[in-house]
Scaffold this motif. Structure first.
Motif, PDB file in Angstrom:
ATOM      1  N   LEU A  58     -20.765 -17.044  -0.349  1.00  0.00           N
ATOM      2  CA  LEU A  58     -20.820 -16.124   0.785  1.00  0.00           C
ATOM      3  C   LEU A  58     -19.828 -14.985   0.603  1.00  0.00           C
ATOM      4  O   LEU A  58     -18.745 -15.180   0.035  1.00  0.00           O
ATOM      5  CB  LEU A  58     -20.481 -16.853   2.087  1.00  0.00           C
ATOM      6  N   GLY A  60     -18.821 -10.927   2.778  1.00  0.00           N
ATOM      7  CA  GLY A  60     -19.202  -9.968   3.803  1.00  0.00           C
ATOM      8  C   GLY A  60     -18.027  -9.533   4.653  1.00  0.00           C
ATOM      9  O   GLY A  60     -16.938 -10.118   4.600  1.00  0.00           O
ATOM     10  N   LYS A  88     -22.012  -9.022   8.701  1.00  0.00           N
ATOM     11  CA  LYS A  88     -22.836  -9.841   7.820  1.00  0.00           C
ATOM     12  C   LYS A  88     -21.942 -10.627   6.865  1.00  0.00           C
ATOM     13  O   LYS A  88     -21.188 -10.043   6.094  1.00  0.00           O
ATOM     14  CB  LYS A  88     -23.782  -8.967   6.995  1.00  0.00           C
ATOM     15  N   TYR A  90     -23.046 -13.114   4.152  1.00  0.00           N
ATOM     16  CA  TYR A  90     -24.343 -13.518   3.617  1.00  0.00           C
ATOM     17  C   TYR A  90     -24.212 -14.244   2.282  1.00  0.00           C
ATOM     18  O   TYR A  90     -23.208 -14.146   1.575  1.00  0.00           O
ATOM     19  CB  TYR A  90     -25.234 -12.279   3.433  1.00  0.00           C
ATOM     20  N   GLU A 101     -29.237 -11.639   0.451  1.00  0.00           N
ATOM     21  CA  GLU A 101     -28.708 -10.761   1.498  1.00  0.00           C
ATOM     22  C   GLU A 101     -29.828 -10.397   2.465  1.00  0.00           C
ATOM     23  O   GLU A 101     -30.957 -10.102   2.061  1.00  0.00           O
ATOM     24  CB  GLU A 101     -28.111  -9.498   0.892  1.00  0.00           C
ATOM     25  N   GLN A 105     -27.648 -15.557   6.421  1.00  0.00           N
ATOM     26  CA  GLN A 105     -26.357 -14.945   6.722  1.00  0.00           C
ATOM     27  C   GLN A 105     -25.861 -15.334   8.105  1.00  0.00           C
ATOM     28  O   GLN A 105     -26.630 -15.634   9.011  1.00  0.00           O
ATOM     29  CB  GLN A 105     -26.462 -13.424   6.639  1.00  0.00           C
ATOM     30  N   GLU A 107     -24.091 -13.827  11.335  1.00  0.00           N
ATOM     31  CA  GLU A 107     -24.119 -12.478  11.906  1.00  0.00           C
ATOM     32  C   GLU A 107     -23.091 -12.254  13.016  1.00  0.00           C
ATOM     33  O   GLU A 107     -22.796 -11.109  13.344  1.00  0.00           O
ATOM     34  CB  GLU A 107     -25.517 -12.185  12.471  1.00  0.00           C
ATOM     35  N   TYR A 136     -26.256 -17.985  12.929  1.00  0.00           N
ATOM     36  CA  TYR A 136     -26.723 -17.997  11.542  1.00  0.00           C
ATOM     37  C   TYR A 136     -28.213 -17.664  11.502  1.00  0.00           C
ATOM     38  O   TYR A 136     -29.003 -18.217  12.277  1.00  0.00           O
ATOM     39  CB  TYR A 136     -26.483 -19.375  10.925  1.00  0.00           C
TER      40      TYR A 136
END
Length: 203
Positions: A58, A60, A88, A90, A101, A105, A107, A136
């Motif tokens: 992950l 972001g 994000k 992701y 992506e 992800q 959020e 999610y």
């Protein structure tokens, strides 16, 4: 000359008083955050007839706002803080060539934290422990599914008060989630490490 000395003494006393007040962290406060996230989702899934095994890495960025209240006893400070952040976090592209992506992800995050710290000059060094709720998203073909998951968080941070009202700081957090994603029909254990930069003000 005596007038100048008296004036300088008054300025020094005022500055000293302001500096001492800068170490008082008690009361309500709020501010903004920018966070940089890395981590893993660890599960096995099937995409387009291909079995793919994690961990899925992950990354972001998120932006958000926080607010809280602190109490103090001498140099000991404790309190509670709430934070909301969006962005994000992701699953990045894997070695098999699939790009995740915008498909898998986190959020949004809602954090509720307890804080316990110690004052050193104009610094507040603290630990934090609490709960985090994440939104999610999994996007499988034409179906998009959103799942709310509640997990734990813990970390360390430091804030610096550069005036009687304003402060800035940094925080290292680890969030842990374990939830069922109906979109993929499986359990997802997730772990997110976050470096957060903070700016705020006392009210």
């Amino acid at each position: 000359m005596r007038i100048c000395l008296v004036s300088l003494s008054f300025v020094a006393m005022t500055a000293s008083a302001g500096f001492a007040q800068g170490s008082d962290w008690t009361g309500a406060y709020g501010g903004l955050v920018a966070s940089f996230n890395t981590g893993t989702n660890n599960y096995m899934t099937r995409i387009e007839e291909t079995l793919i095994e994690g961990p899925f890495y992950l990354e972001g960025k998120t932006l958000g706002a926080f607010g809280g209240y602190l109490w103090g006893t001498g140099k000991i400070v404790y309190g509670a803080e709430a934070e909301v952040s969006v962005g994000k976090v992701y699953e990045v592209e894997q070695s098999d060539g699939y790009s995740y992506e915008d498909r898998f992800q986190y959020e949004r995050f809602y954090d509720l934290k307890g804080r316990f710290g110690y004052i050193v000059d104009d610094f507040l060094i603290y630990g934090t422990l609490g709960v985090s709720r994440a939104l999610y998203k999994s996007d499988i073909g034409q179906d998009e599914n959103h799942t709310n998951s509640t997990g734990t968080l813990y970390g360390l941070g430091v804030d610096y008060k550069f005036s009687d009202r304003y402060f800035g700081g940094a925080e290292l957090l680890r969030r842990k989630f374990d939830f069922y994603d109906a979109g993929q029909g499986l359990d997802i254990p997730g772990q997110i490490n976050t470096l957060t930069l903070r700016v705020g003000m006392a009210f």
